[in-house]
Design an enzyme around this catalytic site. Structure first.
Site, PDB file in Angstrom:
ATOM      1  CB  ALA A  37      18.391 -56.110-139.545  1.00 45.03           C
ATOM      2  CG  ASP A  40      16.237 -60.129-135.684  1.00 45.05           C
ATOM      3  OD1 ASP A  40      15.098 -60.585-135.459  1.00 45.05           O
ATOM      4  OD2 ASP A  40      17.020 -60.605-136.521  1.00 45.05           O
ATOM      5  CB  SER A  85     -20.030 -81.379-138.263  1.00 42.19           C
ATOM      6  OG  SER A  85     -21.137 -82.147-137.950  1.00 42.19           O
ATOM      7  CG  LEU A  86     -20.056 -77.246-142.134  1.00 41.79           C
ATOM      8  CD1 LEU A  86     -18.895 -76.746-142.981  1.00 41.79           C
ATOM      9  CD2 LEU A  86     -21.184 -76.218-142.114  1.00 41.79           C
ATOM     10  CD  GLU A 116     -15.728 -68.827-144.994  1.00 37.28           C
ATOM     11  OE1 GLU A 116     -15.357 -69.739-144.230  1.00 37.28           O
ATOM     12  OE2 GLU A 116     -16.401 -67.861-144.623  1.00 37.28           O
ATOM     13  CE  LYS A 118     -15.468 -79.399-143.999  1.00 32.66           C
ATOM     14  NZ  LYS A 118     -14.412 -80.197-143.409  1.00 32.66           N
ATOM     15  CG  ASP A 120      -8.246 -82.167-143.940  1.00 36.08           C
ATOM     16  OD1 ASP A 120      -9.020 -82.277-142.978  1.00 36.08           O
ATOM     17  OD2 ASP A 120      -7.753 -83.136-144.532  1.00 36.08           O
ATOM     18  CD  GLU A 173     -10.416 -76.459-139.371  1.00 35.83           C
ATOM     19  OE1 GLU A 173     -11.377 -75.854-138.860  1.00 35.83           O
ATOM     20  OE2 GLU A 173     -10.418 -77.675-139.586  1.00 35.83           O
ATOM     21  CE1 TYR A 225     -14.731 -72.326-138.956  1.00 34.24           C
ATOM     22  CE2 TYR A 225     -12.600 -72.749-139.958  1.00 34.24           C
ATOM     23  CZ  TYR A 225     -13.623 -73.143-139.118  1.00 34.24           C
ATOM     24  OH  TYR A 225     -13.551 -74.335-138.459  1.00 34.24           O
ATOM     25  CE  LYS A 288     -18.509 -70.841-143.213  1.00 33.88           C
ATOM     26  NZ  LYS A 288     -17.509 -70.176-142.380  1.00 33.88           N
ATOM     27  CE  LYS A 312     -15.890 -83.121-146.324  1.00 34.54           C
ATOM     28  NZ  LYS A 312     -15.281 -84.269-145.744  1.00 34.54           N
ATOM     29  CB  CYS A 406      15.345-106.991-136.019  1.00 38.19           C
ATOM     30  SG  CYS A 406      16.105-105.993-137.308  1.00 38.19           S
ATOM     31  CB  CYS A 409      20.153-107.797-136.468  1.00 38.60           C
ATOM     32  SG  CYS A 409      19.036-107.061-135.266  1.00 38.60           S
ATOM     33  CB  CYS A 424      15.514-103.477-134.285  1.00 37.11           C
ATOM     34  SG  CYS A 424      17.173-104.176-134.164  1.00 37.11           S
ATOM     35  CB  CYS A 429      20.407-103.668-136.237  1.00 38.12           C
ATOM     36  SG  CYS A 429      19.253-103.989-137.567  1.00 38.12           S
TER      37      CYS A 429
HETATM   38  S1  IVH Z   1     -17.932 -73.245-140.725  1.00 32.95           S
HETATM   39  C1  IVH Z   1     -21.707 -74.324-138.461  1.00 32.95           C
HETATM   40  N1  IVH Z   1     -15.924 -72.743-142.317  1.00 32.95           N
HETATM   41  O1  IVH Z   1     -15.071 -78.135-141.036  1.00 32.95           O
HETATM   42  C2  IVH Z   1     -20.497 -73.852-139.215  1.00 32.95           C
HETATM   43  N2  IVH Z   1     -15.871 -74.765-141.052  1.00 32.95           N
HETATM   44  O2  IVH Z   1     -17.452 -80.086-140.998  1.00 32.95           O
HETATM   45  C3  IVH Z   1     -19.378 -74.754-138.977  1.00 32.95           C
HETATM   46  N3  IVH Z   1     -13.843 -76.116-141.408  1.00 32.95           N
HETATM   47  O3  IVH Z   1     -15.895 -78.185-137.627  1.00 32.95           O
HETATM   48  C4  IVH Z   1     -18.068 -74.394-139.431  1.00 32.95           C
HETATM   49  N4  IVH Z   1     -12.865 -74.752-142.841  1.00 32.95           N
HETATM   50  O4  IVH Z   1     -13.467 -77.558-138.264  1.00 32.95           O
HETATM   51  C5  IVH Z   1     -16.461 -73.613-141.436  1.00 32.95           C
HETATM   52  N5  IVH Z   1     -14.217 -72.140-143.759  1.00 32.95           N
HETATM   53  C6  IVH Z   1     -14.735 -73.005-142.870  1.00 32.95           C
HETATM   54  C7  IVH Z   1     -14.072 -74.200-142.512  1.00 32.95           C
HETATM   55  C8  IVH Z   1     -14.681 -75.071-141.596  1.00 32.95           C
HETATM   56  C9  IVH Z   1     -12.754 -75.894-142.175  1.00 32.95           C
HETATM   57  C10 IVH Z   1     -14.037 -77.316-140.541  1.00 32.95           C
HETATM   58  C11 IVH Z   1     -14.437 -76.987-139.126  1.00 32.95           C
HETATM   59  C12 IVH Z   1     -15.765 -77.623-138.892  1.00 32.95           C
HETATM   60  C13 IVH Z   1     -15.811 -78.670-139.972  1.00 32.95           C
HETATM   61  C14 IVH Z   1     -17.251 -78.867-140.373  1.00 32.95           C
END
Ligand code: IVH
Length: 693
Positions: A37, A40, A85-86, A116, A118, A120, A173, A225, A288, A312, A406, A409, A424, A429
């Site tokens: 409240a 607002d 990427s990782l 951390e 990851k 998605d 992300e 991150y 990391k 993973k 369809c 129908c 459709c 229908c």
């Molecule tokens: S670190 C070089 N930390 O995963 C370091 N990436 O396969 C690169 N992702 O492109 C990223 N959670 O989109 C990092 N805690 C996290 C993450 C993370 C998700 C994604 C990110 C990256 C992909 C790498």
């Protein structure tokens, strides 16, 4: 500028600052310090100052998150430091190999690792200049991304200004919580619309919407991150995470710092069960190296940093055979393929059907009838076919034929210009009709007990009901004709008693359902529960809604806070269709003319201003408990969020709500505890006074 104007202007700037701080407390810290409240009230004050002084409006104002018009394109952003990427580790063994490589690269030194989740989601990069958010871009191919600043500004957990006027670039992300995604797909399933494949696809699609106003209606979140060039500011990654937090940027609360292999392995192992408690989808963990100096020593391969790895999580998958393809006709006419499977166990349930989403997906996967396929539970909710085991083909598999008419129908199917969906378009229908009737009657809408899938189908197939209005013309005699009525239509297995119950349920709905329930039941695109309630509160009655002119209605809907243009357009388009106008007219003729009760705001009850969620089995009906809570000045809410003050937990409560409440520091009481509060025991301390934990 006069003295008083100067003061007003200062007040304006203070309000912008205070509201951003409250947004941070709410969306980032998850520990608000003011009531809804009070928030607002400040927001309204800001709005009225902006209405009177348009030239003062600052881009940092919380009213300016959503740009008023679509963009035409997403310009390319070329970045100096590519987003890499990782390297993946799919087992403890592979993680150990990564660990050993790091130790070797550091000549035997044992580093600290930050672990951390990851997330998605969709990788993004944000630039702040002098503390202001100026540029947001997708990851793209790593080097070249797309500028999506306007859409990212709509994400409430992303601060438009930092708490210090620093310039920096951060990565993270954008994602959606599982519960938010499930609710969206559940509404789509009921609406007979094509389901979104998973939260990640939905998030990606949302970020690519040209209209930020549409993006603003989707519950996106952001977690950051990495600080780009963090080594210029801090010595350790963990310090840069803490620094981001200080600046007001959202970072993950689920981070650990480990060093010895045993601790790294046990941390990763603990996540096997902990993973399901996360409110969002995580496909693994990222380990990391914490020290930037050590990172520099380790360096990069052509594709990956040598100082980090993605571990993973094993996916919930199983192999089975496709028996056939069922062609499903949705309420809105969407024609979607569903795979019928040999039953298979998948994390505790037997899966017999799996979504194939659309016909492009069938082609992409190259699914044949008889194929062995891998099914996976997406978001641990809907099973989906993810790949065909082509090596297991015997040659007897049959290709899937995309229907051109369809199955219900026989009308020719069409593909609209801007859609992948096959439809459709025959409003008559039978499958669309019975689904519309079932939807109208479902619990979240008119709540007519007994009108489930089977009965709705029978009523429509046998010609007793064409649409929702016809339900109100049913009688016991029509449902169970006298034995001597030779050619009367008969409903299978309908006895007189059940016909009487059904008519009683229909009459009850006619007399007691609210306008918002009716609006939900009409199935207007984009009008879910929240929008329907807002619209119903604005119009007050079906009469007022039906009798306003198209233009009046559009303006009224568009002016509702939190509703906006997209929904106004959808309501307008719905009411432009004469069959819908006729349906509403027939409903009214048959005595369906609901109103929306004005919620009397009780401001001095023992629960005044408190948001209360109720879960689990209770001794009394939930609707009665809701009434008591509202009579005591509380607001009945259905989810546990940052602003929920009290969770009333009955027997057999679900773990997710309890966990959320514990995590957020929400007060948890049982039914007796609620009774004590209702009957005069002192009101509980607000959740925000407790640790956010
Ligand atoms: S670190 C070089 N930390 O995963 C370091 N990436 O396969 C690169 N992702 O492109 C990223 N959670 O989109 C990092 N805690 C996290 C993450 C993370 C998700 C994604 C990110 C990256 C992909 C790498």
């Amino acid at each position: 500028m006069s003295q008083s104007e100067l003061e007003l202007r200062q007040r304006y700037q203070t309000l912008v600052r205070e509201l951003s701080e409250h947004d941070r407390r709410y969306y980032v810290e998850m520990a608000p310090v003011v009531s809804d409240a009070e928030y607002d009230r400040l927001y309204r004050e800001l709005r009225s100052l902006e209405a009177a002084h348009a030239d003062w409006i600052s881009a940092d104002s919380p009213t300016q998150r959503v740009a008023p018009a679509p963009v035409t394109a997403f310009p390319k952003v070329v970045r100096a430091v590519p987003m890499l990427s990782l390297d993946n580790a799919y087992s403890e063994g592979e993680l150990r190999e990564f660990y050993d490589r790091v130790i070797k690269g550091l000549h035997g030194e044992t580093p600290a690792f930050v672990v951390e989740p990851k997330i998605d989601g969709i990788g993004i990069e944000l630039t702040y200049d002098g503390g202001r958010f100026t540029l947001g871009a997708t990851r793209g191919d790593g080097r070249v991304g797309e500028e999506i600043t306007a859409n990212l500004r709509t994400v409430r957990s992303l601060p438009l200004t930092l708490r210090q006027p620093v310039s920096l670039t951060v990565r993270g992300e954008v994602f959606m919580d599982k519960a938010d995604f499930a609710a969206i797909n559940q509404e789509r399933a009921l609406a007979g619309e094509e389901l979104w494949k998973n939260a990640r696809n939905f998030t990606g699609g949302t970020l690519k919407l040209l209209d930020p106003r549409l993006c603003a209606t989707r519950p996106l979140r952001v977690t950051l991150y990495e600080v780009v060039n963090g080594e210029a500011v801090k010595a350790l990654h963990s310090e840069s995470l803490a620094w981001m937090r200080e600046l007001g940027l959202p970072t993950s609360p689920d981070v650990s710092l480990v060093s010895a292999w045993e601790t790294l392995a046990s941390t990763v192992a603990a996540w096997a069960t902990r993973k399901s408690t996360l409110p969002y989808e995580a496909d693994g963990l990222v380990a990391k190296v914490d020290s930037f100096a050590q990172r520099r020593l380790l360096g990069f391969t052509a594709k990956f940093p040598r100082w980090a790895a993605a571990y993973k999580f094993p996916a919930l998958r199983a192999q089975t055979r496709v028996r056939g393809i069922e062609v499903n006709v949705g309420r809105t006419g969407a024609i979607t393929p569903v795979a019928e499977l040999d039953p298979v166990e998948l994390s505790g349930t037997t899966v017999k059907r799996a979504s194939l989403f659309n016909w492009d997906e069938v082609r992409r996967l190259d699914v044949h009838i008889g194929d062995q396929v891998i099914v996976e539970k997406a978001g641990e909710i809907i099973p989906q076919v993810i790949e065909v085991v082509t090596g297991a083909r015997t040659g007897d598999e049959k290709p899937v034929v995309v229907p051109d008419v369809c199955p219900s129908c026989g009308s020719p199917l069409v593909k609209r210009e801007d859609e992948v969906i096959l439809r459709c378009e025959n409003a008559g229908c039978p499958d669309q009709r019975w689904k519309a009737v079932q939807f109208f009657a479902h619990r979240g809408a008119m709540n007519i007990d007994g009108v489930g899938e089977m009965l709705a189908q029978e009523l429509v197939r046998k010609g007793l009901v064409q649409d929702a209005a016809d339900l109100f013309a049913l009688t016991v005699d029509k449902l169970v004709p006298p034995a001597d009525a030779a050619d009367a239509v008969r409903i299978d297995r309908m006895a007189k008693k059940s016909a009487e119950n059904l008519i009683a349920a229909i009459t009850r709905a006619k007399e007691t359902a609210t306008l918002s329930r009716l609006l939900i039941g009409l199935g207007i695109p984009h009008v879910g529960t929240v929008a329907a309630q807002a619209i119903a509160a604005r119009f007050g009655s079906l009469q007022a809604f039906a009798e306003s002119s198209g233009e009046e209605r559009r303006q009224m809907v568009a002016a509702i806070d939190g509703v906006g243009e997209v929904i106004a357009q959808a309501v307008g388009a719905y009411m432009d269709d004469p069959t819908h106008v006729a349906l509403i007219a027939r409903l009214r003729e048959r005595g369906v003319s609901p109103t929306e009760p004005v919620a009397a705001v009780v401001s001095d009850g023992p629960l005044a201003g408190k948001r209360v969620c109720v879960t689990g089995k209770l001794t009394r009906a939930r609707s009665d408990i809701q009434k008591d809570i509202e009579a005591a000045g509380g607001k009945f809410v259905t989810t546990v969020g940052k602003t929920t003050d009290i969770l009333v937990a009955g027997e057999d409560v679900g773990k997710s709500k309890l966990d959320a409440a514990r995590k957020l520091g929400t007060q948890i009481v049982d039914e007796a505890g609620l009774d004590a509060i209702l009957h005069g025991a002192s009101a509980p301390a607000p959740a925000s006074d407790q640790p956010a934990g």
